[in-house]
Design a protein around this motif. Structure first.
Motif, short mmCIF file in Angstrom:
data_model
loop_
_atom_site.label_atom_id
_atom_site.label_comp_id
_atom_site.label_asym_id
_atom_site.label_seq_id
_atom_site.Cartn_x
_atom_site.Cartn_y
_atom_site.Cartn_z
N UNK A 65 0.79 -0.95 -0.16
CA UNK A 65 0.28 -0.24 -0.36
C UNK A 65 0.55 1.58 0.18
N UNK A 66 0.56 2.49 -0.28
CA UNK A 66 0.69 3.63 0.11
C UNK A 66 -0.31 4.08 0.40
N UNK A 67 0.69 5.61 0.74
CA UNK A 67 0.18 7.17 2.18
C UNK A 67 0.61 8.17 1.41
N UNK A 68 -0.53 8.18 0.57
CA UNK A 68 -0.11 10.04 0.00
C UNK A 68 -1.41 10.88 -0.04
N UNK A 69 -0.58 12.70 -0.05
CA UNK A 69 -1.23 13.64 -0.03
C UNK A 69 -1.24 14.18 -0.94
N UNK A 70 -2.94 14.39 -1.38
CA UNK A 70 -2.71 15.68 -2.25
C UNK A 70 -2.08 16.38 -3.28
N UNK A 71 -1.02 17.05 -3.47
CA UNK A 71 0.01 17.82 -4.41
C UNK A 71 -0.93 18.49 -4.75
N UNK A 72 -0.37 19.55 -5.70
CA UNK A 72 -0.63 20.60 -6.65
C UNK A 72 -0.95 19.85 -7.45
N UNK A 73 -2.44 20.60 -8.50
CA UNK A 73 -2.98 19.88 -10.12
C UNK A 73 -3.47 18.73 -9.90
N UNK A 79 3.88 9.65 1.07
CA UNK A 79 4.30 9.53 2.32
C UNK A 79 5.16 8.17 2.99
N UNK A 80 4.71 6.99 2.27
CA UNK A 80 4.98 6.19 2.72
C UNK A 80 4.84 5.01 2.10
N UNK A 81 5.32 3.94 2.11
CA UNK A 81 4.70 2.29 1.30
C UNK A 81 4.58 1.79 2.96
N UNK A 84 3.46 -6.14 4.06
CA UNK A 84 3.12 -7.44 5.14
C UNK A 84 3.67 -6.84 6.46
N UNK A 85 2.74 -7.53 7.40
CA UNK A 85 3.49 -6.73 8.82
C UNK A 85 2.82 -5.54 9.33
N UNK A 86 2.29 -4.78 8.22
CA UNK A 86 2.85 -3.04 8.62
C UNK A 86 1.09 -2.35 9.47
N UNK A 87 0.55 -1.49 9.82
CA UNK A 87 -0.31 -1.07 10.64
C UNK A 87 -0.67 -0.04 10.51
N UNK A 88 -2.12 0.43 9.84
CA UNK A 88 -2.25 1.43 9.26
C UNK A 88 -3.83 1.53 9.74
N UNK A 102 -4.72 9.64 2.81
CA UNK A 102 -5.16 9.01 1.35
C UNK A 102 -4.24 7.31 1.06
N UNK A 103 -4.60 6.57 1.42
CA UNK A 103 -4.41 4.95 1.48
C UNK A 103 -4.93 3.92 0.17
#
Length: 153
Positions: A65-73, A79-81, A84-88, A102-103
């Motif tokens: 998975x990836x976590x992202x924030x909206x940018x321009x245009x 932010x991060x990927x 398995x083993x991660x918690x979000x 957004x993930x």
């Protein structure tokens, strides 16, 4: 200026120290999984929308998975990927505030969803496991905060 959500793992798989409930026994995991609901996401699908109200946390069991924030245009800043083993979703799980990013699934992914209500039932029936889960989430959050602080130095 980096924020708490600029997780230090970048595009790399999380270190073993970042894995959720790494000290849990097979029995702990069996009890935890009984309190979760499996969710499957296809590559490109949204797992969590920024601003969404949901107090569940997710454990990544397969995929990336990836976590992202909206940018321009209409662009997004990663932010991060998460592997398995991660918690979000742990921030909203603790404070009940809307999702901060957004993930989305980079690959097909399987997640175990633990709602706050299911956690409360688990903690009532197995207080030691509930305590272990909370302390482990705190450990992961502390590591992410320390990593974000170190990246500003």
């Amino acid at each position: 200026m980096p924020s708490l959500f600029d997780y230090p793992s970048g595009d790399q798989q999380p270190a073993e120290e970042a894995n959720f409930l790494r000290q849990g026994s097979d029995d702990d995991w069996a009890v935890l999984i009984k309190h979760t609901h499996s969710r499957r996401f296809r590559a490109g699908e949204t797992v969590m929308a920024q601003g969404e109200a949901d107090r569940a946390l997710y454990i990544v069991t397969d995929g990336t998975l990836e976590a992202v924030l909206p940018g321009r245009k209409g662009t997004y800043r990663r932010l991060s990927t998460f592997e398995p083993g991660s918690v979000i979703g742990e921030l909203a799980f603790f404070d009940g505030q809307p999702r901060s990013a957004l993930v989305r699934a980079l690959t097909d992914a399987d997640l175990a969803r633990l709602s706050i209500e299911s956690f409360e039932a688990l903690a009532a029936s197995r207080p030691a496991l509930g305590r272990l889960i909370l302390f482990d989430l705190g450990r992961i959050l502390a590591g992410r905060l320390r990593g974000a602080q170190a990246s500003t130095s």
